[in-house]
Design an enzyme around this catalytic site. Sequence first.
Site, PDB file in Angstrom:
ATOM      1  N   ASP A  51      48.083  38.437  37.981  1.00  0.00           N
ATOM      2  CA  ASP A  51      48.920  39.114  38.967  1.00  0.00           C
ATOM      3  C   ASP A  51      50.306  38.471  39.032  1.00  0.00           C
ATOM      4  O   ASP A  51      50.717  37.997  40.094  1.00  0.00           O
ATOM      5  CB  ASP A  51      48.244  39.085  40.348  1.00  0.00           C
ATOM      6  CG  ASP A  51      47.881  37.665  40.814  1.00  0.00           C
ATOM      7  OD1 ASP A  51      47.790  36.759  39.955  1.00  0.00           O
ATOM      8  OD2 ASP A  51      47.710  37.469  42.033  1.00  0.00           O
ATOM      9  N   HIS A  69      48.718  26.593  39.240  1.00  0.00           N
ATOM     10  CA  HIS A  69      47.269  26.835  39.111  1.00  0.00           C
ATOM     11  C   HIS A  69      46.855  27.540  37.814  1.00  0.00           C
ATOM     12  O   HIS A  69      45.961  27.080  37.106  1.00  0.00           O
ATOM     13  CB  HIS A  69      46.788  27.685  40.291  1.00  0.00           C
ATOM     14  CG  HIS A  69      47.183  27.162  41.624  1.00  0.00           C
ATOM     15  ND1 HIS A  69      46.516  26.153  42.262  1.00  0.00           N
ATOM     16  CD2 HIS A  69      48.211  27.511  42.458  1.00  0.00           C
ATOM     17  CE1 HIS A  69      47.080  25.901  43.424  1.00  0.00           C
ATOM     18  NE2 HIS A  69      48.112  26.706  43.574  1.00  0.00           N
TER      19      HIS A  69
HETATM   20  C1  BDR Z   1      46.013  31.510  42.920  1.00  0.00           C
HETATM   21  O1  BDR Z   1      46.427  32.530  43.825  1.00  0.00           O
HETATM   22  C2  BDR Z   1      47.593  33.146  43.349  1.00  0.00           C
HETATM   23  O2  BDR Z   1      48.499  33.247  44.364  1.00  0.00           O
HETATM   24  C3  BDR Z   1      48.130  32.267  42.249  1.00  0.00           C
HETATM   25  O3  BDR Z   1      48.810  33.017  41.250  1.00  0.00           O
HETATM   26  C4  BDR Z   1      46.885  31.628  41.716  1.00  0.00           C
HETATM   27  O4  BDR Z   1      46.278  32.478  40.769  1.00  0.00           O
HETATM   28  C5  BDR Z   1      46.089  30.168  43.623  1.00  0.00           C
HETATM   29  O5  BDR Z   1      45.275  30.149  44.754  1.00  0.00           O
HETATM   30 CA    CA Z   2      47.501  34.332  39.763  1.00  0.00          CA
END
Ligand code: BDR
Ligand code: CA
Length: 313
Positions: free
Chosen positions: A10, A244
């Site tokens: 996303d 992340h």
């Molecule tokens: C995850 O949530 C999304 O906002 C970031 O892209 C990542 O995949 C971190 O909690």
């Molecule tokens: Ca993500």
Amino acid sequence: MATRILFDGDPGIDDAMALFFGLLHPELDFVGITTVFGNTTVEFATRNTLQILEAANRTDVPVVMGASHPLLKPLAPRWGRIHGADGLGNQSHLYPTPTTRPLDVAAATFIVETVMANPGEVTLVPVGRMTNLALALRLEPRIVENVKEVVVMGGAAFVPGNASPVAEANIREDAHASNIVFSAGWPLVMVGLDVTMKVPMTPAYINSIAEIGRPETDFIAKIAPFYQQAYAQFHNSDGTIYCHDAYALAYILNPGLFGITRVPVYVETEGLCAGFTVPDTRNRWESDSVEIGICTSVDADGVLDLYRDTLKG
Ligand code: BDR
Ligand code: CA
């Protein structure tokens, strides 16, 4: 031989930073990218993916637009604060409108057809809400026996959540889909907050990425500041961020950088604890949850070196 990955995300600033990293690494072969609502709308996430691929000169990678909302719950949009209204720190206007288009196929169908056409070869990498994967499992349950591995960015087993006291955002924002994905019985590794919050990208580190000076790192240099400001505002950081999604790719490239705890995990779908990835550490044979690998320790310097060295090329 390169690992064939189907990236489901996303974008999203950390998704974008993951994509540039993965696209530049010779040992990863992107067989496709499916998009999903999450950090922004699925329309923006799709547009951003196309823009990222154009910036990286990788328009050969097929893109498919996926789910716009969770399986069962109404959409609860939270976008804007962490990734900007456009998902790229409100910087997408700096890049041309993509000339390429997503494929005209449902994301679940694309996932199923890609996995079934390449038995035992495709690693699924969901780094957004798990909706597309859950729909693919419903469409063709035999993908369970035909994937190579599923490496999830999501979850918080032994640490606090980021979307609630106990839940990580990707799992919580479609907990029913996450439950389907976690209980499918396929080889699943969770690269969740247990490790991703142990790999800090400091402002100095981000500067060293920006200094590399190639199109991919120039793009990162434009979008990272919004994410840094969000971390400063909401996590009281000094501009240090946690990328992340890139760490899920780091796991695929070098699993030796991570320590794994293998236990059954149950995903709570309802109530205050919705989205909690509950580890059953009792190690009792009667657990009705499926055992998965939770990354619980990480060589942070090793991951950061891998990321930067890859971007340097
Ligand atoms: C995850 O949530 C999304 O906002 C970031 O892209 C990542 O995949 C971190 O909690
Ligand atoms: Ca993500």
